[in-house]
Design a protein around this motif. Sequence first.
Motif, PDB file in Angstrom:
ATOM      1  N   ASP A 262       0.859  -1.177   0.000  1.00  0.00           N
ATOM      2  CA  ASP A 262       0.000   0.000   0.000  1.00  0.00           C
ATOM      3  C   ASP A 262       0.899   1.232   0.000  1.00  0.00           C
ATOM      4  O   ASP A 262       1.872   1.308   0.762  1.00  0.00           O
ATOM      5  CB  ASP A 262      -0.899   0.047   1.237  1.00  0.00           C
ATOM      6  CG  ASP A 262      -1.838  -1.135   1.335  1.00  0.00           C
ATOM      7  OD1 ASP A 262      -2.147  -1.741   0.286  1.00  0.00           O
ATOM      8  OD2 ASP A 262      -2.267  -1.456   2.468  1.00  0.00           O
ATOM      9  N   TYR A 263       0.566   2.197  -0.814  1.00  0.00           N
ATOM     10  CA  TYR A 263       1.299   3.459  -0.860  1.00  0.00           C
ATOM     11  C   TYR A 263       0.555   4.457   0.015  1.00  0.00           C
ATOM     12  O   TYR A 263      -0.622   4.743  -0.195  1.00  0.00           O
ATOM     13  CB  TYR A 263       1.386   3.954  -2.302  1.00  0.00           C
ATOM     14  CG  TYR A 263       2.019   5.314  -2.475  1.00  0.00           C
ATOM     15  CD1 TYR A 263       3.262   5.616  -1.946  1.00  0.00           C
ATOM     16  CD2 TYR A 263       1.354   6.304  -3.211  1.00  0.00           C
ATOM     17  CE1 TYR A 263       3.841   6.865  -2.133  1.00  0.00           C
ATOM     18  CE2 TYR A 263       1.926   7.547  -3.410  1.00  0.00           C
ATOM     19  CZ  TYR A 263       3.168   7.828  -2.868  1.00  0.00           C
ATOM     20  OH  TYR A 263       3.734   9.065  -3.053  1.00  0.00           O
ATOM     21  N   VAL A 264       1.255   4.950   1.023  1.00  0.00           N
ATOM     22  CA  VAL A 264       0.649   5.790   2.049  1.00  0.00           C
ATOM     23  C   VAL A 264       1.162   7.218   1.908  1.00  0.00           C
ATOM     24  O   VAL A 264       2.375   7.450   1.822  1.00  0.00           O
ATOM     25  CB  VAL A 264       0.986   5.245   3.457  1.00  0.00           C
ATOM     26  CG1 VAL A 264       0.402   6.146   4.545  1.00  0.00           C
ATOM     27  CG2 VAL A 264       0.474   3.815   3.608  1.00  0.00           C
ATOM     28  N   LYS A 270      -3.097   5.890  -0.161  1.00  0.00           N
ATOM     29  CA  LYS A 270      -3.452   6.550  -1.421  1.00  0.00           C
ATOM     30  C   LYS A 270      -3.669   5.536  -2.532  1.00  0.00           C
ATOM     31  O   LYS A 270      -4.586   5.678  -3.347  1.00  0.00           O
ATOM     32  CB  LYS A 270      -2.360   7.540  -1.815  1.00  0.00           C
ATOM     33  CG  LYS A 270      -2.667   8.300  -3.096  1.00  0.00           C
ATOM     34  CD  LYS A 270      -1.653   9.397  -3.359  1.00  0.00           C
ATOM     35  CE  LYS A 270      -2.001  10.171  -4.624  1.00  0.00           C
ATOM     36  NZ  LYS A 270      -1.023  11.271  -4.860  1.00  0.00           N
ATOM     37  N   LEU A 271      -2.814   4.508  -2.577  1.00  0.00           N
ATOM     38  CA  LEU A 271      -2.975   3.410  -3.538  1.00  0.00           C
ATOM     39  C   LEU A 271      -2.850   2.111  -2.766  1.00  0.00           C
ATOM     40  O   LEU A 271      -1.826   1.856  -2.129  1.00  0.00           O
ATOM     41  CB  LEU A 271      -1.910   3.464  -4.627  1.00  0.00           C
ATOM     42  CG  LEU A 271      -1.951   4.606  -5.634  1.00  0.00           C
ATOM     43  CD1 LEU A 271      -0.771   4.519  -6.586  1.00  0.00           C
ATOM     44  CD2 LEU A 271      -3.252   4.602  -6.411  1.00  0.00           C
ATOM     45  N   ALA A 272      -3.872   1.280  -2.810  1.00  0.00           N
ATOM     46  CA  ALA A 272      -3.871   0.016  -2.069  1.00  0.00           C
ATOM     47  C   ALA A 272      -3.525  -1.141  -2.988  1.00  0.00           C
ATOM     48  O   ALA A 272      -3.830  -1.112  -4.188  1.00  0.00           O
ATOM     49  CB  ALA A 272      -5.234  -0.226  -1.425  1.00  0.00           C
ATOM     50  N   ASP A 273      -2.877  -2.162  -2.405  1.00  0.00           N
ATOM     51  CA  ASP A 273      -2.577  -3.402  -3.124  1.00  0.00           C
ATOM     52  C   ASP A 273      -1.887  -3.154  -4.459  1.00  0.00           C
ATOM     53  O   ASP A 273      -2.315  -3.633  -5.510  1.00  0.00           O
ATOM     54  CB  ASP A 273      -3.859  -4.215  -3.335  1.00  0.00           C
ATOM     55  CG  ASP A 273      -4.404  -4.769  -2.039  1.00  0.00           C
ATOM     56  OD1 ASP A 273      -3.600  -5.074  -1.141  1.00  0.00           O
ATOM     57  OD2 ASP A 273      -5.632  -4.882  -1.913  1.00  0.00           O
ATOM     58  N   GLU A 281      10.820  -6.760   0.538  1.00  0.00           N
ATOM     59  CA  GLU A 281      10.319  -5.532   1.157  1.00  0.00           C
ATOM     60  C   GLU A 281      11.119  -4.311   0.728  1.00  0.00           C
ATOM     61  O   GLU A 281      10.565  -3.207   0.606  1.00  0.00           O
ATOM     62  CB  GLU A 281      10.330  -5.656   2.680  1.00  0.00           C
ATOM     63  CG  GLU A 281       9.741  -4.434   3.371  1.00  0.00           C
ATOM     64  CD  GLU A 281       9.535  -4.601   4.855  1.00  0.00           C
ATOM     65  OE1 GLU A 281       9.089  -3.618   5.487  1.00  0.00           O
ATOM     66  OE2 GLU A 281       9.811  -5.697   5.387  1.00  0.00           O
ATOM     67  N   HIS A 282      12.428  -4.488   0.514  1.00  0.00           N
ATOM     68  CA  HIS A 282      13.224  -3.339   0.072  1.00  0.00           C
ATOM     69  C   HIS A 282      12.732  -2.797  -1.268  1.00  0.00           C
ATOM     70  O   HIS A 282      12.841  -1.592  -1.526  1.00  0.00           O
ATOM     71  CB  HIS A 282      14.705  -3.720  -0.012  1.00  0.00           C
ATOM     72  CG  HIS A 282      15.012  -4.832  -0.964  1.00  0.00           C
ATOM     73  ND1 HIS A 282      14.539  -6.112  -0.815  1.00  0.00           N
ATOM     74  CD2 HIS A 282      15.768  -4.852  -2.100  1.00  0.00           C
ATOM     75  CE1 HIS A 282      14.979  -6.872  -1.793  1.00  0.00           C
ATOM     76  NE2 HIS A 282      15.724  -6.123  -2.585  1.00  0.00           N
ATOM     77  N   GLN A 283      12.147  -3.676  -2.092  1.00  0.00           N
ATOM     78  CA  GLN A 283      11.614  -3.199  -3.366  1.00  0.00           C
ATOM     79  C   GLN A 283      10.280  -2.477  -3.177  1.00  0.00           C
ATOM     80  O   GLN A 283       9.950  -1.568  -3.943  1.00  0.00           O
ATOM     81  CB  GLN A 283      11.481  -4.360  -4.355  1.00  0.00           C
ATOM     82  CG  GLN A 283      12.792  -5.017  -4.734  1.00  0.00           C
ATOM     83  CD  GLN A 283      13.725  -4.085  -5.512  1.00  0.00           C
ATOM     84  OE1 GLN A 283      13.450  -2.907  -5.720  1.00  0.00           O
ATOM     85  NE2 GLN A 283      14.865  -4.623  -5.949  1.00  0.00           N
ATOM     86  N   ALA A 284       9.530  -2.857  -2.156  1.00  0.00           N
ATOM     87  CA  ALA A 284       8.329  -2.090  -1.827  1.00  0.00           C
ATOM     88  C   ALA A 284       8.717  -0.683  -1.380  1.00  0.00           C
ATOM     89  O   ALA A 284       8.059   0.307  -1.731  1.00  0.00           O
ATOM     90  CB  ALA A 284       7.521  -2.798  -0.747  1.00  0.00           C
ATOM     91  N   ALA A 285       9.809  -0.579  -0.598  1.00  0.00           N
ATOM     92  CA  ALA A 285      10.304   0.732  -0.188  1.00  0.00           C
ATOM     93  C   ALA A 285      10.728   1.553  -1.402  1.00  0.00           C
ATOM     94  O   ALA A 285      10.417   2.753  -1.511  1.00  0.00           O
ATOM     95  CB  ALA A 285      11.479   0.574   0.784  1.00  0.00           C
ATOM     96  N   ASN A 286      11.423   0.907  -2.345  1.00  0.00           N
ATOM     97  CA  ASN A 286      11.801   1.595  -3.582  1.00  0.00           C
ATOM     98  C   ASN A 286      10.563   2.007  -4.372  1.00  0.00           C
ATOM     99  O   ASN A 286      10.523   3.089  -4.977  1.00  0.00           O
ATOM    100  CB  ASN A 286      12.682   0.696  -4.442  1.00  0.00           C
ATOM    101  CG  ASN A 286      14.043   0.429  -3.820  1.00  0.00           C
ATOM    102  OD1 ASN A 286      14.555   1.242  -3.059  1.00  0.00           O
ATOM    103  ND2 ASN A 286      14.623  -0.717  -4.138  1.00  0.00           N
ATOM    104  N   GLY A 287       9.556   1.131  -4.374  1.00  0.00           N
ATOM    105  CA  GLY A 287       8.317   1.450  -5.082  1.00  0.00           C
ATOM    106  C   GLY A 287       7.630   2.670  -4.508  1.00  0.00           C
ATOM    107  O   GLY A 287       7.072   3.500  -5.254  1.00  0.00           O
ATOM    108  N   ALA A 288       7.662   2.817  -3.197  1.00  0.00           N
ATOM    109  CA  ALA A 288       7.064   3.989  -2.568  1.00  0.00           C
ATOM    110  C   ALA A 288       7.812   5.260  -2.957  1.00  0.00           C
ATOM    111  O   ALA A 288       7.194   6.302  -3.241  1.00  0.00           O
ATOM    112  CB  ALA A 288       7.056   3.806  -1.054  1.00  0.00           C
ATOM    113  N   VAL A 289       9.147   5.180  -2.983  1.00  0.00           N
ATOM    114  CA  VAL A 289       9.945   6.333  -3.422  1.00  0.00           C
ATOM    115  C   VAL A 289       9.596   6.686  -4.868  1.00  0.00           C
ATOM    116  O   VAL A 289       9.405   7.861  -5.217  1.00  0.00           O
ATOM    117  CB  VAL A 289      11.446   6.048  -3.273  1.00  0.00           C
ATOM    118  CG1 VAL A 289      12.286   7.150  -3.927  1.00  0.00           C
ATOM    119  CG2 VAL A 289      11.823   5.921  -1.795  1.00  0.00           C
ATOM    120  N   ALA A 290       9.501   5.675  -5.726  1.00  0.00           N
ATOM    121  CA  ALA A 290       9.173   5.907  -7.134  1.00  0.00           C
ATOM    122  C   ALA A 290       7.797   6.555  -7.282  1.00  0.00           C
ATOM    123  O   ALA A 290       7.611   7.478  -8.089  1.00  0.00           O
ATOM    124  CB  ALA A 290       9.237   4.594  -7.909  1.00  0.00           C
TER     125      ALA A 290
END
Length: 465
Positions: A262-264, A270-273, A281-290
Motif C-alpha cells: 500500500d502506498y501511504v 493513497k494506492l492500495a494493493d 520488502e526493500h523493493q516495496a520501499a523503492n516502489g514507494a519512493v518511485a
Amino acid sequence: MESVERMPSGSRRDAAAEWLLSRINYERTNVVPYGERQLKLDRMRQFVTALGSPDTAAPIVHIAGTKGKGSTAAMVAAMLTASGCRTGVFSSPHLERLEERFAIDGIAATGEQLADLVETVRPVVDEFDRRAAESGEDGLTFFDISTAMALVYFAQQKCAAVVLEVGLGGRLDSTNVCLPAVSVITSISFDHTKQLGNTLASIAGEKAGIIKSGVPVVSGVIPDEPRDVIVQVAREHGARLIERGRDFDYIYHPSKKGDKFDYVVAGEVKLADVAIALTGEHQAANGAVALAVIDELIRQGWQIPESARREGLATMRLAGRIELVAGEPLVVLDTAHNAASAAALATTLAARCEVPRTLVIACSRDKDFKAIATALVPHFERILITEYQSNPRVVPRDELAAAFRAVASPTPSASIELIATPIEAWRRAIEVTPASGLIAIAGSFFLTAELRPVVLGQRAQLPST
C-alpha cells in the motif's frame, strides 16, 4: 583506429565498444579515486555543452542512493512509459552488454546505435583529450563519455523524459551536470567508504550533492544521521523535501504469488494493493519512493494516471535484482554487493524459501565483504566462493573465504568451498543442491554478469505475478 563509420556492421559495434572501454574506467580499477582533481565536473559541463547541451532536451529525474537507485530508476521509467511518455534511462553498470546502459522504454540501444553515438561524440572527445594532454591532465573518462552519450541518444530519439542514475556518490558524479525536474536520494548505508567517507553523515553529504536550488527532492532515507544532513542541504538550497516516514510511506504485503504494498501519503492509503514485479520488502520501499517521484511530477503538471502507475510497477523488469529463474533447484540471481543489499537478500529468502540453500559468491576489493559475509552466512548450508574473471577488482577467493569462515566459525553449520571459476562454481552448486533447494548467486554485478547468461541458457525465467 579506423573510423567506426567505415567498418562493417558487427565490427563497427565492437570497435565502438573497444574504444569506449579503453578509456580510463574506474569500474575496472582496484583504486577508485574520488576528488575534484580526477572527477572534473566543470570539464564535464563543458563537454556536454560542446555536444549541444543534450541535457536540456527533456525533463530529467536524477537518482542517487547507496542502494535502490537502479530499481527506483527502472520503476519511475516504467510508470512514465506506461503513461505514454517516451522515457530514456541511463544506468550502470551493465550486466552483459554496454548497450544496456542506454535504454528507451525498457529497450536497450542496438549495436549500430552504440557505434553511431561513438561516431558522434568522438571528435569532441579528441579535442578535449588534446587540451588535457597540453595541460598534463588525464582525458575524459569512460563514465564521462557514457553519460554524455546517453544524453545525446535520448535527445536524438526525442525522449519526453529522462531518468539518470548516479554512478558513484553524487556531488562529483558525471551525471550531476543536469538540472533535473526532481532529485531523488533512495537510501544511505555504508558503501564506497574510501571515497565517500566512513560515516553515514559524510556519505549523505556526497549523495546530497545532487540537490539543486529550488528543485524538489524525494528522499527514502530513514536513519536520523544521514536524514539530518539531507534536510539541512535541502534547506540551504531552498529545495522542497518530500520524505519517506513523514510525507509518504508503504505497507508491505509479501506473498509467494507476488508481492504487493500500500502506498501511504500523509498517513492515509493513497494506492492500495499495488503489485510490484520485483521481490522483497526493500523493493516495496523503492516502489514507494518511485510513486512519490511520480506524485511530484503530477504536481508539476504531468499526466500519469493511476492505471499507468500500477501497470508500470507490475510489469517492469530489472535483471539481477532477486531475479527468480525456474528449475530444480530454483535459482536466484542478485547483484547484492554491500552489507545492506546482502541483508535485503537474506531477509527476502528467509521469508519466502524454507529450503536447503547454496550460495555462489564473489566480491570486489572495494566492498565490505566481511559485512556481506555477516549478512549472508547464517542463511546458507553451502557457500561456494569463487572469483569472477572479467574484472581485476575481484577479491582472491582465499581472502574472501577467510572472511566467511570467520563469520561461520562460532556456529560452523555452513560448508565453505573454494572454486576456481564461476562456471565451475555453478556446476558444483547444481551437484550439491537438492532439487527442492535453492541456489543464490550474489556478491557482485560482475559475478551475476558472468553467470546470468549461463543460467538463463539452461533455465526459463519465472514470470512475475
